[in-house]
Design a protein around this motif. Structure first.
Motif, PDB file in Angstrom:
ATOM      1  N   VAL A  57      38.403  32.886  41.988  1.00 16.41           N
ATOM      2  CA  VAL A  57      38.196  31.563  42.572  1.00 16.41           C
ATOM      3  C   VAL A  57      39.516  30.808  42.726  1.00 16.41           C
ATOM      4  O   VAL A  57      39.801  30.242  43.781  1.00 16.41           O
ATOM      5  N   ASP A  58      40.335  30.832  41.689  1.00 14.94           N
ATOM      6  CA  ASP A  58      41.543  30.002  41.669  1.00 14.94           C
ATOM      7  C   ASP A  58      42.768  30.640  42.308  1.00 14.94           C
ATOM      8  O   ASP A  58      43.695  29.926  42.693  1.00 14.94           O
ATOM      9  N   HIS A  59      42.813  31.976  42.396  1.00 16.85           N
ATOM     10  CA  HIS A  59      44.032  32.654  42.858  1.00 16.85           C
ATOM     11  C   HIS A  59      43.701  33.805  43.813  1.00 16.85           C
ATOM     12  O   HIS A  59      44.350  34.852  43.778  1.00 16.85           O
ATOM     13  N   VAL A  60      42.721  33.616  44.682  1.00 21.20           N
ATOM     14  CA  VAL A  60      42.220  34.708  45.517  1.00 21.20           C
ATOM     15  C   VAL A  60      43.324  35.382  46.327  1.00 21.20           C
ATOM     16  O   VAL A  60      43.371  36.615  46.422  1.00 21.20           O
ATOM     17  N   ASN A  61      44.237  34.640  46.906  1.00 24.15           N
ATOM     18  CA  ASN A  61      45.272  35.255  47.730  1.00 24.15           C
ATOM     19  C   ASN A  61      46.208  36.140  46.916  1.00 24.15           C
ATOM     20  O   ASN A  61      46.710  37.146  47.414  1.00 24.15           O
ATOM     21  N   GLU A  62      46.434  35.768  45.682  1.00 20.88           N
ATOM     22  CA  GLU A  62      47.361  36.511  44.822  1.00 20.88           C
ATOM     23  C   GLU A  62      46.731  37.761  44.206  1.00 20.88           C
ATOM     24  O   GLU A  62      47.415  38.744  43.941  1.00 20.88           O
ATOM     25  N   VAL A  63      45.421  37.737  43.971  1.00 18.22           N
ATOM     26  CA  VAL A  63      44.774  38.801  43.203  1.00 18.22           C
ATOM     27  C   VAL A  63      43.858  39.709  44.016  1.00 18.22           C
ATOM     28  O   VAL A  63      43.366  40.703  43.497  1.00 18.22           O
ATOM     29  N   SER A  64      43.649  39.396  45.281  1.00 18.92           N
ATOM     30  CA  SER A  64      42.608  40.096  46.050  1.00 18.92           C
ATOM     31  C   SER A  64      42.842  41.596  46.179  1.00 18.92           C
ATOM     32  O   SER A  64      41.875  42.351  46.269  1.00 18.92           O
ATOM     33  N   GLN A  65      44.091  42.060  46.168  1.00 15.62           N
ATOM     34  CA  GLN A  65      44.352  43.489  46.344  1.00 15.62           C
ATOM     35  C   GLN A  65      43.962  44.325  45.134  1.00 15.62           C
ATOM     36  O   GLN A  65      43.662  45.501  45.266  1.00 15.62           O
ATOM     37  N   TRP A  66      43.961  43.735  43.968  1.00 13.65           N
ATOM     38  CA  TRP A  66      43.717  44.529  42.759  1.00 13.65           C
ATOM     39  C   TRP A  66      42.582  44.038  41.864  1.00 13.65           C
ATOM     40  O   TRP A  66      42.111  44.775  41.015  1.00 13.65           O
ATOM     41  N   LEU A  67      42.090  42.825  42.063  1.00 12.03           N
ATOM     42  CA  LEU A  67      41.089  42.288  41.148  1.00 12.03           C
ATOM     43  C   LEU A  67      39.749  43.020  41.237  1.00 12.03           C
ATOM     44  O   LEU A  67      39.011  43.087  40.256  1.00 12.03           O
ATOM     45  N   VAL A  68      39.450  43.614  42.373  1.00 15.10           N
ATOM     46  CA  VAL A  68      38.226  44.413  42.491  1.00 15.10           C
ATOM     47  C   VAL A  68      38.284  45.578  41.503  1.00 15.10           C
ATOM     48  O   VAL A  68      37.273  45.937  40.889  1.00 15.10           O
TER      49      VAL A  68
END
Length: 102
Positions: A57-68
């Motif tokens: 929610v707070d850092h989607v652009n920064e984490v989207s490549q690996w958070l999945v």
């Protein structure tokens, strides 16, 4: 766990590891990932999942490549038979998310 799932998680965690090593992650993301690692080590799946959601929610652009990959790791480890929590003092951990000072 299926090999394909493990491979996908591994690829995504490599992206996280590379970003961490290259200093591309902001301090808030590093801090939350350190907390998430601690929760995983203690098998606190709900707390780890909550940290995962807050990062998305707070850092989607920064984490989207690996958070999945982190989400899938939480889901897969949660479904494994219960085991003793990992010992944080065994000295075998690599430098990374779990070794950041708070």
């Amino acid at each position: 766990v299926q090999k394909q799932v493990c491979d996908d998680i591994g690829r995504r965690l490599m992206v996280l590891g590379d970003a961490w090593a290259q200093g591309k992650l902001s301090a808030p993301v590093r801090k939350r990932m350190s907390l998430l690692v601690q929760e995983l080590q203690q098998q606190h799946w709900d707390a780890a999942d909550e940290i995962h959601r807050s990062l998305m929610v707070d850092h989607v652009n920064e984490v989207s490549q690996w958070l999945v990959g982190v989400k899938r790791l939480i889901a897969e480890t949660r479904s494994l038979p219960a085991a003793e929590p990992a010992a944080a003092t065994d000295g075998s951990a690599e430098a990374g998310p779990g070794q950041e000072d708070p």
